[in-house]
Write a protein that holds these residues in place. Sequence first.
Motif, PDB file in Angstrom:
ATOM      1  N   SER A 165       0.688  -1.061   0.004  1.00  0.00           N
ATOM      2  CA  SER A 165       0.000   0.214  -0.022  1.00  0.00           C
ATOM      3  C   SER A 165       1.001   1.037  -0.056  1.00  0.00           C
ATOM      4  O   SER A 165       0.401   2.475  -0.406  1.00  0.00           O
ATOM      5  CB  SER A 165      -0.839   0.221   1.139  1.00  0.00           C
ATOM      6  N   ILE A 166       2.122   1.255   0.382  1.00  0.00           N
ATOM      7  CA  ILE A 166       2.835   2.363   0.563  1.00  0.00           C
ATOM      8  C   ILE A 166       3.840   2.372  -0.677  1.00  0.00           C
ATOM      9  O   ILE A 166       4.753   3.207  -0.803  1.00  0.00           O
ATOM     10  CB  ILE A 166       3.827   2.562   1.938  1.00  0.00           C
ATOM     11  N   GLY A 167       3.721   1.269  -1.761  1.00  0.00           N
ATOM     12  CA  GLY A 167       4.516   1.356  -2.742  1.00  0.00           C
ATOM     13  C   GLY A 167       5.751   0.440  -2.794  1.00  0.00           C
ATOM     14  O   GLY A 167       6.616   0.762  -3.598  1.00  0.00           O
ATOM     15  N   GLU A 168       6.033  -0.151  -1.611  1.00  0.00           N
ATOM     16  CA  GLU A 168       7.374  -1.389  -1.717  1.00  0.00           C
ATOM     17  C   GLU A 168       6.766  -2.388  -2.367  1.00  0.00           C
ATOM     18  O   GLU A 168       5.446  -2.966  -2.370  1.00  0.00           O
ATOM     19  CB  GLU A 168       7.399  -1.681  -0.249  1.00  0.00           C
ATOM     20  N   GLY A 169       7.721  -3.140  -3.330  1.00  0.00           N
ATOM     21  CA  GLY A 169       7.424  -4.302  -3.846  1.00  0.00           C
ATOM     22  C   GLY A 169       8.772  -5.336  -3.579  1.00  0.00           C
ATOM     23  O   GLY A 169       9.306  -5.028  -2.650  1.00  0.00           O
ATOM     24  N   LEU A 170       8.098  -6.491  -3.978  1.00  0.00           N
ATOM     25  CA  LEU A 170       9.261  -7.765  -3.618  1.00  0.00           C
ATOM     26  C   LEU A 170       9.827  -7.996  -4.818  1.00  0.00           C
ATOM     27  O   LEU A 170       9.373  -8.013  -6.070  1.00  0.00           O
ATOM     28  CB  LEU A 170       8.527  -8.849  -3.150  1.00  0.00           C
ATOM     29  N   THR A 171      11.200  -8.252  -4.779  1.00  0.00           N
ATOM     30  CA  THR A 171      12.012  -8.864  -5.865  1.00  0.00           C
ATOM     31  C   THR A 171      11.604 -10.316  -6.084  1.00  0.00           C
ATOM     32  O   THR A 171      11.204 -11.055  -5.107  1.00  0.00           O
ATOM     33  CB  THR A 171      13.512  -8.837  -5.744  1.00  0.00           C
ATOM     34  N   SER A 172      12.124 -10.966  -7.278  1.00  0.00           N
ATOM     35  CA  SER A 172      11.697 -12.366  -7.468  1.00  0.00           C
ATOM     36  C   SER A 172      12.444 -13.362  -6.338  1.00  0.00           C
ATOM     37  O   SER A 172      12.069 -14.234  -6.003  1.00  0.00           O
ATOM     38  CB  SER A 172      12.441 -12.676  -8.918  1.00  0.00           C
ATOM     39  N   ARG A 173      13.747 -12.687  -5.885  1.00  0.00           N
ATOM     40  CA  ARG A 173      14.282 -13.512  -4.904  1.00  0.00           C
ATOM     41  C   ARG A 173      13.633 -13.450  -3.786  1.00  0.00           C
ATOM     42  O   ARG A 173      13.587 -14.697  -2.812  1.00  0.00           O
ATOM     43  CB  ARG A 173      15.628 -12.792  -4.741  1.00  0.00           C
TER      44      ARG A 173
END
Length: 54
Positions: free
Chosen positions: A27-35
């Motif tokens: 919701s605050i714009g953080e994402g996850l990498t594939s790792r």
Amino acid sequence: MREINLGVLYLVIIAVETLIVLTYAFSIGEGLTSRQIVGAGFVLVGLAVVSIDG
């Protein structure tokens, strides 16, 4: 909750807390990498293996 195995309840609480944190992060714009996604998958599989009553 008195009839639920405490080990299983603990794992459910961890899963819910994780979902809350991930929802907030997205919701605050953080994402996850594939790792990180693969690592989270390993953690979830580990939780599932541990939670199986045997």
